[in-house]
Design a protein around this motif. Structure first.
Motif: not given
Length: 619
Positions: A1-22
């Motif tokens: 989702m873009a902010n007011g400066d039209n910069e795209v926010e980096p994708p967020q890693i969900s806690p579930c994905m983080h636990r799976y990766s760990l």
């Protein structure tokens, strides 16, 4: 989702994905641990303890890089290893716990006291890895495993100590051989590019391979057998240390270790009888010696070369600066260690050469140290120098205030290389500013706030009362018997009385209140936040005013030094008249408040002095 400066926010890693990766990474650690241990158990030992145990080096490196979150992956790998080796369940559990605790202890010993460079750029870091992470922490696993097996009846008292020694030796060799390989080679060498360089590297490792085949796997044995000696490999390890650094030395060590073990398993070459006769003891001493010599030499050469290149590249630049200005100039590495200090540092610390490689943060006042470290790291991260003030604690205990600005120096590839810090000694300026502030806002005789600071404090008190719904009070007092003291004993004795009056008034009010000298023998006290109820506030203000009046009415014993001639002590009694004005913060102005309190004070004088009189309905 873009902010007011039209910069795209980096994708967020969900806690579930983080636990799976760990989870996957921990399982990977366990699998590699089990694989290394299975190779040793399957081919290079006939007992549970072995002088070769690469899994210990893997465990320590993983915890140093990833932290304690990978400890259970180490535990799982160790548990599976010992379950398969022992075909039981209860002895492997404490043994695996000992292996895991050993790795945790090693990582803690290396990182808790001082910063440990996992890239092993210095001989000191490598020596600490071997001594603390290997030799010291290795005692935990060596004590746990054999003891459990002794209790289980697998070991006997006769072989308990020797098995413990073998266990410790295996853990140490694993740390010496495997841990540096993982720590260093997670980043590729930066100076191995270019056709000529790569041709040299390929030729070198071809020669190392051929030498290893001859020494350890019996190539040309009939021709070269009489000349085969293990020390020949030290020539190649030295070559690698000088030309290829730690990365090259570690590759040579891995090649030598693999070829040596293959020769020992096949009963050929330099260690043909070592597996059967000594359980690889000769191999252990050989690899340990080769590793320590090679890596210590490589780190020493790298450190010296790096420092010389840095200093050589900037020598003329710094000389011109140091000779042209009196500022304090320091060049620091990315850990804050001093590489260069201008001659001006001699004014503070003596010989600037003695500061070389010392910690620049150690001389900063403890209250300022963490703030300056944060600014230093921010300069490295952003490349933008920050201006800061801090205090130096000199060897003689004196304190100097410095104003500094840091700048980042980058290498040819744009990576942070050094930090340049230019500082000014502003100690005298700060003292002058403090003196000017004191003269501007404080009475020079009593050291109480003067009329200017009183106005500021009264503004704050009125705003606080208005905001919080409280009442405050202004007490205006004048001494009743001050002029006769001046006329009879002189102004020096009058000054002594005013100083004592200031102390007594200050002792009667609260810490949140303000006492100021309004002028001459007139003083003002601001009582802040008394109570939300007007009657209670008036009662509290009267109590404090009467307390002040009683304190000022006590006999004074005054003594002053007039013109450096001692004057006899004088007893003097001096009462005071006090006027009190309540306020709630909504009054028209400070001037009105002070005028009302002043009028109440004069009413107290007209009523006979030594009294408290309220302005308005409380008079």
């Amino acid at each position: 989702m873009a902010n007011g400066d039209n910069e795209v926010e980096p994708p967020q890693i969900s806690p579930c994905m983080h636990r799976y990766s760990l989870l996957l990474m921990n399982l990977g650690v366990a699998a590699v641990y089990l694989l290394l241990a299975s190779i040793v158990h399957g081919y290079f030992t006939s007992t549970i303890a072995s002088v070769l145990w690469p899994s210990s080096g893997l465990a320590l490196a993983v915890l140093l890089l990833g932290g304690r979150r990978y400890a259970w992956g180490v535990f799982l790998g160790a548990l599976l290893t010992h379950v398969l080796a022992d075909s039981s369940i209860w002895t492997p559990v404490p043994i695996a716990a000992g292996n895991t605790l050993e790795a945790l202890a090693g990582a803690w010993l290396l990182t808790h006291a001082s910063k440990f460079d996992v890239q092993l750029r210095s001989s000191r870091d490598y020596a600490r890895l071997i001594l603390l992470g290997g030799c010291v922490a290795g005692f935990i696993g060596a004590a746990t495993g054999p003891t459990v097996l002794l209790i289980a009846g697998i070991y006997t008292p006769d072989n308990y100590l020797i098995e413990m020694l073998y266990w410790w030796m295996g853990d140490v060799l694993g740390v010496v051989l495997i841990a540096p390989l993982i720590l260093v080679w997670r980043q590729l060498p930066a100076d191995w590019s270019g056709f000529k360089r790569q041709a040299e590297i390929v030729m070198f490792f071809v020669l190392v391979f051929l030498a290893g085949q001859v020494l350890f796997l019996g190539w040309f044995h009939d021709t070269l057998g009489p000349f085969l000696r293990g020390f020949w490999m030290f020539l190649f390890i030295t070559w690698a240390a000088v030309r290829l650094g730690v990365h090259g030395v570690l590759l040579v060590l891995v090649m030598v270790a693999v070829q040596s073990l293959l020769g020992a398993y096949s009963h050929i070459g330099l260690f043909e009888d070592d597996l059967v006769q000594t359980q690889l003891l000769h191999f252990w001493f050989y690899i340990i010696t080769l590793s320590v010599v090679g890596i210590l030499l490589a780190t020493y050469i790298s450190t010296e070369k790096r420092d010389k290149e840095v200093l050589s590249a900037h020598e003329e630049f710094f000389r011109a600066i140091a000779e042209g200005i009196d500022d304090f100039i320091a060049v620091l590495d990315l850990n804050g260690r001093r590489l260069y200090n201008s001659q001006s540092y001699g004014k503070l610390f003596g010989d600037p050469a003695a500061l070389r490689h010392s910690d620049s943060f150690a001389d900063i006042h403890p209250d300022d140290r963490e703030r300056i470290k944060e600014l230093f790291n921010e300069t490295i991260a952003t490349g933008i120098g920050k201006q800061a003030e801090f205090r130096f604690v000199l060897p003689d205990g004196s304190i100097h205030t410095m104003e500094s600005r840091g700048g980042l120096i980058r290498d040819d590839q744009g990576k942070p290389l050094l930090v340049l810090v230019v500082s000014h000694d502003i100690t005298e300026r700060k003292l002058a500013e403090e003196e000017m502030r004191s003269l501007a806002f404080y009475d020079s005789l009593t050291l109480l706030p003067n009329r200017r600071l009183l106005n500021d404090r009264l503004t704050q008190a009125m705003a606080a009362c208005k905001r919080g719904g409280y009442y405050g009070a202004l007490i205006y007092l004048d001494l009743d018997n001050f002029k006769p003291l001046n006329d009879l004993h002189g102004h020096a004795m009058g000054d002594a009385l005013l100083i004592e009056v200031a102390k007594r008034i200050s002792g009667c009010v609260r810490e949140v209140d303000t006492v100021a000298r309004f002028g001459g023998d007139e003083f003002v006290a601001i009582l802040s936040k008394l109570d939300a109820d007007r009657e209670k506030s008036a009662a509290e203000a009267r109590r404090i005013a009467e307390k002040i009046g009683a304190a000022l009415a006590e006999i004074y014993v005054l003594k002053s030094n007039n013109g450096h001639v001692d004057v006899a002590a004088v007893e003097h009694q001096c009462t005071s008249s006090l006027g009190v004005m309540l306020f709630a913060g909504s009054e028209s102005s400070q001037v009105d408040l002070i005028r009302s309190a002043d009028m109440a004070m004069y009413q107290a004088k007209r009523n006979g002095r030594n009294q408290v009189c309220f302005a308005g309905s409380y008079g």
